[in-house]
Design an enzyme around this catalytic site. Structure first.
Site, PDB file in Angstrom:
ATOM      1  N   GLY A  51     108.679   6.302  24.787  1.00 24.78           N
ATOM      2  CA  GLY A  51     109.977   6.045  23.889  1.00 24.78           C
ATOM      3  C   GLY A  51     111.209   6.469  24.985  1.00 24.78           C
ATOM      4  O   GLY A  51     111.017   5.720  26.007  1.00 24.78           O
ATOM      5  N   CYS A  83     104.193   8.073  29.015  1.00 24.59           N
ATOM      6  CA  CYS A  83     105.330   7.419  29.411  1.00 24.59           C
ATOM      7  C   CYS A  83     106.449   8.501  29.193  1.00 24.59           C
ATOM      8  O   CYS A  83     106.460   9.699  29.858  1.00 24.59           O
ATOM      9  CB  CYS A  83     105.552   6.150  28.905  1.00 24.59           C
ATOM     10  SG  CYS A  83     106.933   5.330  29.792  1.00 24.59           S
ATOM     11  N   HIS A 181     101.385   2.765  28.880  1.00 23.28           N
ATOM     12  CA  HIS A 181     100.994   2.787  27.307  1.00 23.28           C
ATOM     13  C   HIS A 181      99.462   2.438  27.026  1.00 23.28           C
ATOM     14  O   HIS A 181      99.497   1.237  26.342  1.00 23.28           O
ATOM     15  CB  HIS A 181     101.968   2.107  26.646  1.00 23.28           C
ATOM     16  CG  HIS A 181     103.459   2.363  26.808  1.00 23.28           C
ATOM     17  ND1 HIS A 181     103.952   3.467  25.895  1.00 23.28           N
ATOM     18  CD2 HIS A 181     104.421   2.192  27.731  1.00 23.28           C
ATOM     19  CE1 HIS A 181     105.141   3.542  26.306  1.00 23.28           C
ATOM     20  NE2 HIS A 181     105.657   2.801  27.340  1.00 23.28           N
ATOM     21  N   GLU A 183      98.120   3.040  24.329  1.00 28.66           N
ATOM     22  CA  GLU A 183      98.283   2.896  22.825  1.00 28.66           C
ATOM     23  C   GLU A 183      98.610   1.559  22.483  1.00 28.66           C
ATOM     24  O   GLU A 183      98.585   1.181  21.352  1.00 28.66           O
ATOM     25  CB  GLU A 183      99.347   3.991  22.274  1.00 28.66           C
ATOM     26  CG  GLU A 183     100.751   4.034  22.459  1.00 28.66           C
ATOM     27  CD  GLU A 183     101.281   4.360  23.949  1.00 28.66           C
ATOM     28  OE1 GLU A 183     100.236   4.704  24.810  1.00 28.66           O
ATOM     29  OE2 GLU A 183     102.266   4.337  24.046  1.00 28.66           O
TER      30      GLU A 183
END
Ligand code: GLN
Length: 210
Positions: A51, A83, A181, A183
């Protein structure tokens, strides 16, 4: 699969926490969104998502989570940061905003926006030590590690524009961080590595409780 002592918390103040909750669900693990301090009660580990680390840092203040999260890190609870999560878990942020919080789960200095404008986002298959098949890594305004302390294991590096390879996956004890990332691309192996550090912690706690 061996049960965990509690749900896995996912910091859900901002960023891609939903994707992390989904990956954990796919791995058969109960995840809990963490927004206020009482959400941390009984969690066996914590994910800090991608984010914007500066925004999350401000929200740590307004939510009252800064102190409880710092305690959780000091207690050696397993953590996974991706991140912006890597930035928050670092001990030093070289290009942070004034007053930006660092949780210091690993002895690393990170540069938040290390890849420059032309490479704000890119994808690459990278070798991660301990994994046979490379990880497809999505880097989005990704941070990089500029200094890793002696206790830090560097599990993957990428060559940057200046030709120097810098760490993008690091582990220090129960803390694992990635610049990219996993995910976002259905990659579960780094979450599995995080879950195995929770399981080994759980085994130690269960032995202590005997
Ligand atoms: N550069 C961002 C930061 O400082 C991280 C970007 C990301 O999480 N994709 O937080």
């Amino acid at each position: 699969m061996e049960a965990l002592n509690g749900p896995v918390g996912v910091l859900a103040l901002q960023g891609d926490f939903r994707e992390h909750i989904e990956v954990l669900g796919r791995l058969g693990v109960r995840a809990r969104a963490v927004r206020v301090p009482r959400d941390l009660e009984g969690v066996s580990g914590l994910v800090v998502p991608g984010g914007e680390s500066t925004t999350m840092s401000l929200l740590l203040d307004s939510s009252g989570l800064l102190g409880p999260l710092a305690e959780l890190v000091t207690a050696g609870t397993p953590v996974l940061g991706t991140c912006a999560g890597m930035v928050l878990l670092a001990s030093e942020v070289l290009d942070g905003k004034p007053g930006q919080h660092r949780l210091g789960a690993l002895d690393i200095a990170v540069r938040r926006n290390a890849f420059g404008r032309q490479r704000d986002s890119f994808e690459a298959d990278i070798a991660v030590s301990g994994l046979d098949v490379p990880v497809h890594a999505v880097f989005i305004r990704a941070p990089v590690v500029e200094r890793a302390g002696p206790e830090v294991e560097v599990l993957a590096e990428v060559a940057m524009a200046d030709g120097v390879k810098r760490p993008v996956v690091c582990r220090q004890g129960p803390a694992l961080v990635t610049s990219f990332h996993p995910e976002l691309v259905g990659e579960t192996r780094l979450h599995e590595a995080f879950l195995s550090s929770i399981r080994s912690q759980t085994r130690k706690e269960n032995v202590r409780a005997l």
